[in-house]
Design an enzyme around this catalytic site. Structure first.
Site, PDB file in Angstrom:
ATOM      1  N   ARG A   1      23.735   6.900   3.003  1.00 17.57           N
ATOM      2  CA  ARG A   1      24.006   6.161   4.313  1.00 17.57           C
ATOM      3  C   ARG A   1      24.449   7.289   5.311  1.00 17.57           C
ATOM      4  O   ARG A   1      24.818   8.312   5.011  1.00 17.57           O
ATOM      5  CB  ARG A   1      25.335   5.367   4.226  1.00 17.57           C
ATOM      6  CG  ARG A   1      25.225   4.389   3.076  1.00 17.57           C
ATOM      7  CD  ARG A   1      24.169   3.137   3.561  1.00 17.57           C
ATOM      8  NE  ARG A   1      24.512   2.449   4.629  1.00 17.57           N
ATOM      9  CZ  ARG A   1      24.121   1.145   5.065  1.00 17.57           C
ATOM     10  NH1 ARG A   1      23.286   0.608   4.257  1.00 17.57           N
ATOM     11  NH2 ARG A   1      24.365   0.694   6.192  1.00 17.57           N
ATOM     12  N   VAL A   2      24.078   7.106   6.456  1.00 19.99           N
ATOM     13  CA  VAL A   2      24.167   7.828   7.570  1.00 19.99           C
ATOM     14  C   VAL A   2      25.142   7.118   8.919  1.00 19.99           C
ATOM     15  O   VAL A   2      25.602   7.742   9.646  1.00 19.99           O
ATOM     16  CB  VAL A   2      22.932   8.346   8.484  1.00 19.99           C
ATOM     17  CG1 VAL A   2      22.102   9.046   7.691  1.00 19.99           C
ATOM     18  CG2 VAL A   2      22.378   6.945   8.983  1.00 19.99           C
ATOM     19  N   ASP A   3      25.668   5.961   8.359  1.00 15.35           N
ATOM     20  CA  ASP A   3      26.878   5.448   8.998  1.00 15.35           C
ATOM     21  C   ASP A   3      28.244   5.276   8.196  1.00 15.35           C
ATOM     22  O   ASP A   3      28.376   6.042   7.302  1.00 15.35           O
ATOM     23  CB  ASP A   3      26.289   3.764   9.250  1.00 15.35           C
ATOM     24  CG  ASP A   3      26.152   3.093   8.097  1.00 15.35           C
ATOM     25  OD1 ASP A   3      26.181   3.718   6.984  1.00 15.35           O
ATOM     26  OD2 ASP A   3      25.528   2.055   8.263  1.00 15.35           O
ATOM     27  N   ASP A   4      29.027   4.476   8.555  1.00 21.32           N
ATOM     28  CA  ASP A   4      30.293   4.586   8.000  1.00 21.32           C
ATOM     29  C   ASP A   4      30.438   3.655   6.758  1.00 21.32           C
ATOM     30  O   ASP A   4      31.448   2.924   6.575  1.00 21.32           O
ATOM     31  CB  ASP A   4      31.459   4.416   8.960  1.00 21.32           C
ATOM     32  CG  ASP A   4      31.540   5.627   9.901  1.00 21.32           C
ATOM     33  OD1 ASP A   4      31.676   6.626   9.298  1.00 21.32           O
ATOM     34  OD2 ASP A   4      31.873   5.331  11.007  1.00 21.32           O
TER      35      ASP A   4
END
Ligand code: WTA
Length: 692
Positions: A560-563
């Protein structure tokens, strides 16, 4: 160590120079030496010979067709299902560009069908009524049961009739909080049969999470079970439901009926707490209802189910799937990605509380008339050989699981595996997170005796079904790569400005144009749907994942590149864990990041600032973790609490998670630029407290 993320990059650099398909054909035909050098795993010729897709050429042909003419491609496939009335024209319509107005995806609109009918009645009509639909394996050795397609239909109809009788109508929500008993897929199918919208909540969620989901969709009835045994532990589900229903009532949602399955191997009826007038024993009431029930015919675009999933911010999102496109897509992906044949016995270890259980325990397999194993227990109970015991017992031929399970069993040693025959296995599958090459190889060599292709399926709750997946037998495999897009799917990798990258590249994974299984909205919040998924890179669906593509066109998911963090394949929003921590009266602030974890893939690492004057203590650490267990569920409990007198923030007050991630993973020489911090001193303070 795990090494998942870093080794991806190293590996793809050393692979073949872009070969035309003919070159890959040559590889498949036995250029084994060359391929070994390039870390390719070649499908066995006898496997490929019997596969739906024996070569890249056949795949490439059909893929081209599916992209050039999606309407034609998908309507040919959809025609193989039962429709009361055929869909109108156009076959699909979409707007995936926020600049062009409201995001809108529709497939087979105007088509009238029913997914339960296609799972059960249609297979029975085709002569498979006496075929086993479910082999159920209980937690305890020797506890088992089966249902044929005929018997399954009867059970589904009894429940469907009951639901209708208590006033559940088309479009109404039904919340299901059940362990992996046969009653869980039965409940899903019964809702689908009468056009009700199920919302399955994983039975590992806490009462607070369950209540939040109940309040969001306001069901008339909750379907549950008194208790379940997982491994040696008894979990009293009814207590959790009771607390959730009390909490929901306080928030204005009163649930009339709580239909409770008596799982007496875990807890007797007498010891189950009971609310007269609301609670009903499942077995007592359903036997009074007829075992046939007319189908509620629904539009392809009528909602089928809601499933809540974590995002980077705020409360969980109610992902909404509709009927027709989801049906066609899950069935087709199941058939091709697992090279499914009617003689297969299929086992997916996922719980129906997650999307994998929706699409690939219940709907996808049953639409194909498959025999499915449903397992109630834990994979390491009574010992770490349990999975292979089950494989041998039912002659499982397709085994689909998560990398975290592979890694945890790998640690226990090969003897637990090699003790069993596993001769029935043909295809293996992996889902939930990137599978690191060493786990891939162990799965392939030890579990599959170097014989079974591995389908590393990349997809999401939102996508309904597989988007990037190997087709067993077609391609040489690269351990750790999800390989190529499924039919009709156009993945693109973009840079931070949203520009499409070509050839060998690395960036953000998006999808251009829709596929039938795509989710249609977030329940009650279409705006959040548009901003979360379609605004970051206008014109595309943004997955939230990073991805690179190598010279051969293979895709490598990098996480994932988000939180959002991915713990044992479970999606958890850092914001949710933070909010559970700060709800503790002695916690002033919290920042949560993911760290690499040998078994779980990612672990939860929480930096916690206490209220002024409160001393650190082990009891406080435990009570903070307890808060998270209570508010979300045990699976979201932080692995590490790191006391933080202060958090690194920018001058405008934004927490610099980049730095926290480096501290959490002890990459202290990679902290990068700390000069923009409001108080650079906090970093040294944090490092000093790292192992206290
Ligand atoms: C991750 C589960 C790499 C990914 C089906 C995605 C994967 C998130 C894979 C969705 C895979 C799932 N390789 N990563 N084969 N499969 N993921 O919604 O980060 O629970 O965005 O759906 O899991 O998780 P979800």
């Amino acid at each position: 160590t795990n090494g998942a993320r870093s080794s991806h990059r190293l590996r793809h650099v050393s692979s073949l120079a872009a070969p035309p398909p003919s070159r890959l054909n040559a590889v498949v035909l036995g250029d084994a030496l060359a391929s070994e050098e390039h870390d390719l795993v070649i499908p066995k010729p006898d496997f490929s010979a019997q596969a739906h897709f024996p070569s890249p050429a056949k795949y490439l042909d059909l893929y081209k067709q599916s992209i050039e003419d999606p309407a034609g491609f998908w309507s040919d496939i959809a025609s193989q299902f039962y429709w009361k009335q055929k869909w109108a024209s156009p076959v699909y319509s979409e707007n995936m560009d926020v600049r062009e107005g409201r995001i809108n995806i529709e497939w087979f609109k105007g088509g009238i069908t029913n997914i339960c009918y296609n799972c059960l009645d249609a297979n029975i009509a085709a002569g498979n009524g006496e075929k086993i639909a479910i082999y159920w394996e209980g937690n305890e050795l020797g506890a088992d049961a089966t249902l044929t397609y005929n018997q399954l239909l009867h059970k589904v109809c009894q429940l469907a009739n009951y639901l209708k009788d208590i006033g559940v109508r088309k479009g109404d929500a039904v919340v299901i909080y059940q362990p992996m008993l046969m009653e869980l897929p039965i409940a899903m199918l019964a809702c689908a049969r009468i056009g009700a919208v199920h919302s399955v909540v994983f039975a590992g969620f806490s009462s607070e999470s369950l209540s939040q989901r109940i309040v969001d969709c306001k069901p008339k009835v909750v379907l549950t079970c008194n208790a379940v045994k997982r491994g040696p532990k008894v979990i009293n589900l009814k207590d959790i439901v009771d607390a959730a229903l009390a909490e929901s009532a306080k928030n204005g949602t009163v649930v009339d009926v709580c239909l409770t399955y008596a799982n007496e191997s875990a807890l007797t009826k007498e010891s189950t707490k009971w609310v007269e007038g609301r609670d009903i024993w499942w077995q007592d009431i359903l036997s009074k209802y007829p075992n046939s029930c007319d189908v509620e015919w629904v539009d392809a675009e009528d909602p089928l189910f809601l499933l809540y999933t974590s995002g980077s911010t705020g409360k969980p999102k109610g992902v909404l799937h509709t009927t027709g496109g989801y049906m066609v897509y899950t069935a087709t992906t199941f058939k091709y990605a697992f090279d499914y044949k009617p003689s297969d016995v299929y086992w997916c270890t996922a719980d129906c509380g997650w999307i994998t259980g929706h699409s690939y325990v219940t709907y996808g397999p049953m639409l194909n008339g498959a025999t499915v194993v449903v397992f109630e227990g834990a994979p390491n109970y009574p010992d770490s050989g349990r999975c292979w015991d089950i494989v041998d017992k039912y002659k499982v031929s397709i085994f689909y699981t998560a990398p975290t399970l592979v890694r945890s069993l790998m640690r226990e040693g090969d003897e637990f595996v090699t003790r069993y025959s596993r001769k029935s296995l043909r295809v293996l599958g992996s889902v939930g997170e990137p599978i690191n090459p060493s786990a891939w190889r162990w799965f392939f060599n030890v579990v599959g005796d170097s014989r079974c292709p591995i389908s590393d399926t990349w997809w999401q709750t939102e996508t309904g079904g597989f988007l990037i997946t190997p087709l067993p037998g077609a391609w040489p495999q690269k351990p750790g790569s999800a390989t190529f897009p499924f039919f009709g799917v156009q993945p693109v990798i973009v840079d931070e400005k949203g520009a499409e990258l070509e050839g060998e590249c690395s960036g953000y994974l998006c999808v251009k144009s829709s596929w039938p299984g795509a989710f249609r909205t977030l329940y009650g919040d279409h705006e959040r749907y548009e901003t979360t998924y379609f605004s970051a890179f206008p014109g595309y669906y943004f997955s939230g994942d990073g991805c690179s593509r190598d010279k051969d066109g293979y895709h490598w998911l990098t996480g994932r590149v988000d939180d959002v963090i991915n713990v044992s394949g479970h999606r958890i929003g850092t914001a949710e864990v933070e909010s559970a921590l700060v709800s503790h009266p002695q916690c002033a602030e919290a920042a949560v990041v993911g760290v690499e974890h040998e078994v779980k893939g990612q672990g939860i690492y929480a930096f916690v600032t206490l209220v002024e004057g409160v001393p650190y203590s082990d009891d406080l650490r435990k009570s903070l973790i307890m808060n998270v267990r209570k508010q979300i569920g045990a699976f979201a409990a932080p692995d590490k609490i790191h006391w933080a007198p202060g958090l690194p923030k920018t001058r405008s007050g934004k927490i610099m998670r980049r730095i926290l991630r480096k501290i959490a993973s002890r990459q202290l020489d990679e902290l990068g630029d700390t000069s923009t911090l409001a108080e650079p001193g906090v970093v040294d303070q944090l490092i000093a407290l790292a192992d206290s």
